[in-house]
Design a protein around this motif. Structure first.
Motif, PDB file in Angstrom:
ATOM      1  N   THR A 205     -11.040   8.862  12.143  1.00  0.00           N
ATOM      2  CA  THR A 205     -10.532  10.234  12.087  1.00  0.00           C
ATOM      3  C   THR A 205     -11.359  11.135  11.192  1.00  0.00           C
ATOM      4  N   ASN A 206     -12.157  10.525  10.302  1.00  0.00           N
ATOM      5  CA  ASN A 206     -12.936  11.263   9.308  1.00  0.00           C
ATOM      6  C   ASN A 206     -12.040  12.039   8.341  1.00  0.00           C
ATOM      7  N   GLN A 207     -10.807  11.556   8.171  1.00  0.00           N
ATOM      8  CA  GLN A 207      -9.903  12.172   7.202  1.00  0.00           C
ATOM      9  C   GLN A 207      -8.925  11.121   6.692  1.00  0.00           C
ATOM     10  N   ASP A 208      -8.854  10.994   5.394  1.00  0.00           N
ATOM     11  CA  ASP A 208      -7.937  10.039   4.766  1.00  0.00           C
ATOM     12  C   ASP A 208      -6.535  10.640   4.676  1.00  0.00           C
ATOM     13  N   ILE A 209      -5.524   9.802   4.869  1.00  0.00           N
ATOM     14  CA  ILE A 209      -4.153  10.219   4.567  1.00  0.00           C
ATOM     15  C   ILE A 209      -3.885   9.751   3.136  1.00  0.00           C
ATOM     16  N   PRO A 210      -3.844  10.639   2.169  1.00  0.00           N
ATOM     17  CA  PRO A 210      -3.749  10.220   0.771  1.00  0.00           C
ATOM     18  C   PRO A 210      -2.357   9.683   0.431  1.00  0.00           C
ATOM     19  N   PRO A 211      -2.285   8.742  -0.496  1.00  0.00           N
ATOM     20  CA  PRO A 211      -0.995   8.169  -0.885  1.00  0.00           C
ATOM     21  C   PRO A 211       0.065   9.187  -1.293  1.00  0.00           C
ATOM     22  N   PRO A 212      -0.267  10.259  -2.040  1.00  0.00           N
ATOM     23  CA  PRO A 212       0.793  11.215  -2.387  1.00  0.00           C
ATOM     24  C   PRO A 212       1.496  11.798  -1.163  1.00  0.00           C
ATOM     25  N   THR A 223      13.023   7.174   8.534  1.00  0.00           N
ATOM     26  CA  THR A 223      12.445   6.531   9.716  1.00  0.00           C
ATOM     27  C   THR A 223      11.004   6.091   9.512  1.00  0.00           C
ATOM     28  N   LEU A 224      10.400   6.421   8.367  1.00  0.00           N
ATOM     29  CA  LEU A 224       9.037   5.955   8.093  1.00  0.00           C
ATOM     30  C   LEU A 224       9.083   4.462   7.776  1.00  0.00           C
ATOM     31  N   ALA A 225       8.628   3.656   8.735  1.00  0.00           N
ATOM     32  CA  ALA A 225       8.666   2.203   8.546  1.00  0.00           C
ATOM     33  C   ALA A 225       7.578   1.741   7.592  1.00  0.00           C
ATOM     34  N   GLY A 226       6.443   2.416   7.604  1.00  0.00           N
ATOM     35  CA  GLY A 226       5.345   2.019   6.738  1.00  0.00           C
ATOM     36  C   GLY A 226       4.032   2.544   7.264  1.00  0.00           C
ATOM     37  N   ILE A 227       2.942   1.979   6.754  1.00  0.00           N
ATOM     38  CA  ILE A 227       1.616   2.470   7.117  1.00  0.00           C
ATOM     39  C   ILE A 227       0.677   1.319   7.419  1.00  0.00           C
ATOM     40  N   LYS A 228      -0.041   1.462   8.508  1.00  0.00           N
ATOM     41  CA  LYS A 228      -1.150   0.563   8.810  1.00  0.00           C
ATOM     42  C   LYS A 228      -2.361   1.121   8.070  1.00  0.00           C
ATOM     43  N   GLU A 229      -2.823   0.384   7.079  1.00  0.00           N
ATOM     44  CA  GLU A 229      -3.816   0.913   6.137  1.00  0.00           C
ATOM     45  C   GLU A 229      -5.145   0.176   6.274  1.00  0.00           C
ATOM     46  N   CYS A 230      -6.221   0.966   6.447  1.00  0.00           N
ATOM     47  CA  CYS A 230      -7.558   0.395   6.612  1.00  0.00           C
ATOM     48  C   CYS A 230      -8.469   0.677   5.420  1.00  0.00           C
ATOM     49  N   MET A 231      -7.889   1.129   4.310  1.00  0.00           N
ATOM     50  CA  MET A 231      -8.698   1.510   3.156  1.00  0.00           C
ATOM     51  C   MET A 231      -8.773   0.437   2.073  1.00  0.00           C
ATOM     52  N   ARG A 235      -5.644   0.215  -1.971  1.00  0.00           N
ATOM     53  CA  ARG A 235      -4.694   1.123  -1.337  1.00  0.00           C
ATOM     54  C   ARG A 235      -3.409   0.379  -0.981  1.00  0.00           C
ATOM     55  N   ILE A 236      -3.558  -0.836  -0.480  1.00  0.00           N
ATOM     56  CA  ILE A 236      -2.379  -1.672  -0.179  1.00  0.00           C
ATOM     57  C   ILE A 236      -1.553  -1.870  -1.451  1.00  0.00           C
ATOM     58  N   GLN A 237      -2.257  -2.143  -2.547  1.00  0.00           N
ATOM     59  CA  GLN A 237      -1.582  -2.368  -3.825  1.00  0.00           C
ATOM     60  C   GLN A 237      -0.800  -1.128  -4.266  1.00  0.00           C
ATOM     61  N   THR A 238      -1.367   0.036  -4.024  1.00  0.00           N
ATOM     62  CA  THR A 238      -0.689   1.291  -4.368  1.00  0.00           C
ATOM     63  C   THR A 238       0.663   1.388  -3.673  1.00  0.00           C
ATOM     64  N   TYR A 239       0.691   1.059  -2.405  1.00  0.00           N
ATOM     65  CA  TYR A 239       1.948   1.134  -1.657  1.00  0.00           C
ATOM     66  C   TYR A 239       2.922   0.037  -2.071  1.00  0.00           C
ATOM     67  N   THR A 240       2.392  -1.125  -2.398  1.00  0.00           N
ATOM     68  CA  THR A 240       3.259  -2.206  -2.863  1.00  0.00           C
ATOM     69  C   THR A 240       3.996  -1.787  -4.123  1.00  0.00           C
ATOM     70  N   HIS A 261      -1.962  -8.885  -2.619  1.00  0.00           N
ATOM     71  CA  HIS A 261      -1.759  -7.459  -2.880  1.00  0.00           C
ATOM     72  C   HIS A 261      -0.466  -6.899  -2.291  1.00  0.00           C
ATOM     73  N   GLY A 262       0.318  -7.739  -1.656  1.00  0.00           N
ATOM     74  CA  GLY A 262       1.653  -7.326  -1.249  1.00  0.00           C
ATOM     75  C   GLY A 262       1.782  -6.691   0.121  1.00  0.00           C
ATOM     76  N   ALA A 263       0.750  -6.769   0.958  1.00  0.00           N
ATOM     77  CA  ALA A 263       0.885  -6.244   2.321  1.00  0.00           C
ATOM     78  C   ALA A 263       1.972  -7.019   3.059  1.00  0.00           C
ATOM     79  N   ASN A 264       2.687  -6.322   3.901  1.00  0.00           N
ATOM     80  CA  ASN A 264       3.740  -6.963   4.678  1.00  0.00           C
ATOM     81  C   ASN A 264       3.167  -7.932   5.701  1.00  0.00           C
ATOM     82  N   GLY A 265       1.974  -7.630   6.180  1.00  0.00           N
ATOM     83  CA  GLY A 265       1.334  -8.441   7.200  1.00  0.00           C
ATOM     84  C   GLY A 265       0.094  -7.745   7.710  1.00  0.00           C
TER      85      GLY A 265
END
Length: 371
Positions: A205-212, A223-231, A235-240, A261-265
């Motif tokens: 996408t050439n644009q990051d979705i920042p954690p804030p 309804t936000l189940a979570g995020i598929k994170e490729c960074m 970044r995974i640790q931040t969400y954990t 790092h606590g990723a769900n999967g």
């Protein structure tokens, strides 16, 4: 129809025998001019909310957001094709069945790996509906209904939930990028519709979705189940630490992300090929040896942009026909030979399908430009 809409309808003064379309003929004695008609917009067109909205607030989707949050292994499923470029639903059904038999809990339909970007929306929604109809009681079906157009994303998501998908996958608007405020508004329109996984992949996408931004959305949208994170792991640790569910979007990092790092999967491409081994890695604790064993395969799958590798691999395993919708083409012969050696190293019995793996020649592949 709501009371307001009924009132609006009645106030339009359309009688039972009166057409909402009017043909107004000019007052002229000239026969040529008298045959001309001026079209007048129907009254309905100027009455606010006259047409019933497509969106329904009835609760049809009985899947809870917590059910989606609980998933450990989700396969970004490949879409197989017939020689004329249409969907090969027989091969697709066999592929999904093999995922279910090997413990995969969810599939992303029409994602990047499934080549949703090469589908019409009719094809896209049909495939989501087909998957739900055939497998919806055995596996969670997550439809990729994201778009860089908010209008299209809303419409596709409405349709996806209408045909029964359990959750939606949404990417941030790509190419025609927007501001952070625009991202927030885009997702604010999408998230109320049902359980949703957001997908952050700046390499595409050439644009990051920042954690804030994700934190803001998580506090306002249950309804936000979570995020598929490729960074990556940090970044995974931040969400954990923020108690936000995340899935690794990188097969080669998913073991460490999951257990350290606590990723769900993981939302996996490799599980198209080795679902049983991926299930073992996500469910049965740390297994550095298995991770090391699978690493050559994971790296090979991304030697070219996804889904080129997995398309080629599945064709060489004899699971799908060697048909590519352009602009995707198979990996080069050298890489195709390398894949055969990787399969032998891991063990053919660990891969899906029953045919021997083989090196396909260039002429074995069918490239379809119009379909």
């Amino acid at each position: 129809m709501s009371l307001a809409q009924i009132s609006a309808f009645k106030s339009s003064n359309l009688g039972a025998n009166e057409s909402p379309f009017q043909i107004v003929r000019p007052k002229s004695t000239n026969n040529r001019n008298s045959r001309r008609a001026r079209w007048v917009s129907p009254k309905a067109a100027v009455i606010p909310n006259f047409h019933l909205p497509m969106r329904s607030f009835e609760v049809k989707n009985r899947t809870s957001t917590d059910e989606i949050k609980s998933l450990r292994l989700i396969t970004a499923i490949k879409t197989p094709y017939l020689p004329d470029g249409r969907f090969d639903l027989e091969a697709y059904d066999a592929l999904v069945n093999m995922q279910i038999e090997n413990g995969v809990e969810g599939v992303i339909v029409g994602g990047t790996t499934g080549e949703g970007q090469l589908m019409s929306w009719d094809e896209h929604i049909m495939l989501i509906g087909h998957t739900i109809n055939c497998f919806g009681t055995s596996i969670k079906v997550i439809g990729n209904t994201g778009s860089n157009s908010t209008r299209e994303a809303i419409h596709a998501t409405e349709q996806g939930f209408a045909v029964g998908m359990h959750a939606a996958l949404h990417i941030n608007p790509y190419y025609g990028k927007t501001s952070l405020e625009g991202l927030l508004s885009h997702f604010n329109y999408i998230l109320p519709m049902g359980p949703t996984i957001l997908y952050n992949v700046p390499s595409r996408t050439n644009q990051d979705i920042p954690p804030p931004l994700i934190h803001t959305l998580s506090t306002t949208h249950p309804t936000l189940a979570g995020i598929k994170e490729c960074m990556g792991h940090s970044r995974i640790q931040t969400y954990t630490h923020s108690n936000i569910t995340s899935w690794s979007g990188n097969d080669d990092e998913c073991h460490e992300s999951r257990w350290d790092h606590g990723a769900n999967g993981v939302v996996s491409v490799a599980s198209n090929l080795v679902p049983g081994l991926m299930q073992e890695m996500m469910f049965e604790g740390r297994n550095a040896g298995l991770c090391l064993r699978l690493l050559p395969l994971m790296k090979w799958l991304f030697c070219e942009p996804n889904p080129i590798g997995v398309n080629t691999a599945l064709a060489q395993l004899g699971v799908v026909r060697p048909v590519f919708r352009l602009p995707y083409v198979p990996v080069c012969l050298e890489k195709r030979m390398e894949f055969v050696e990787i399969v032998k190293g891991i063990g053919r019995e660990c891969f899906i399908g029953e045919k021997d793996v083989e090196v396909l020649a260039d002429d074995d592949f069918i490239l379809v430009g119009r379909y």
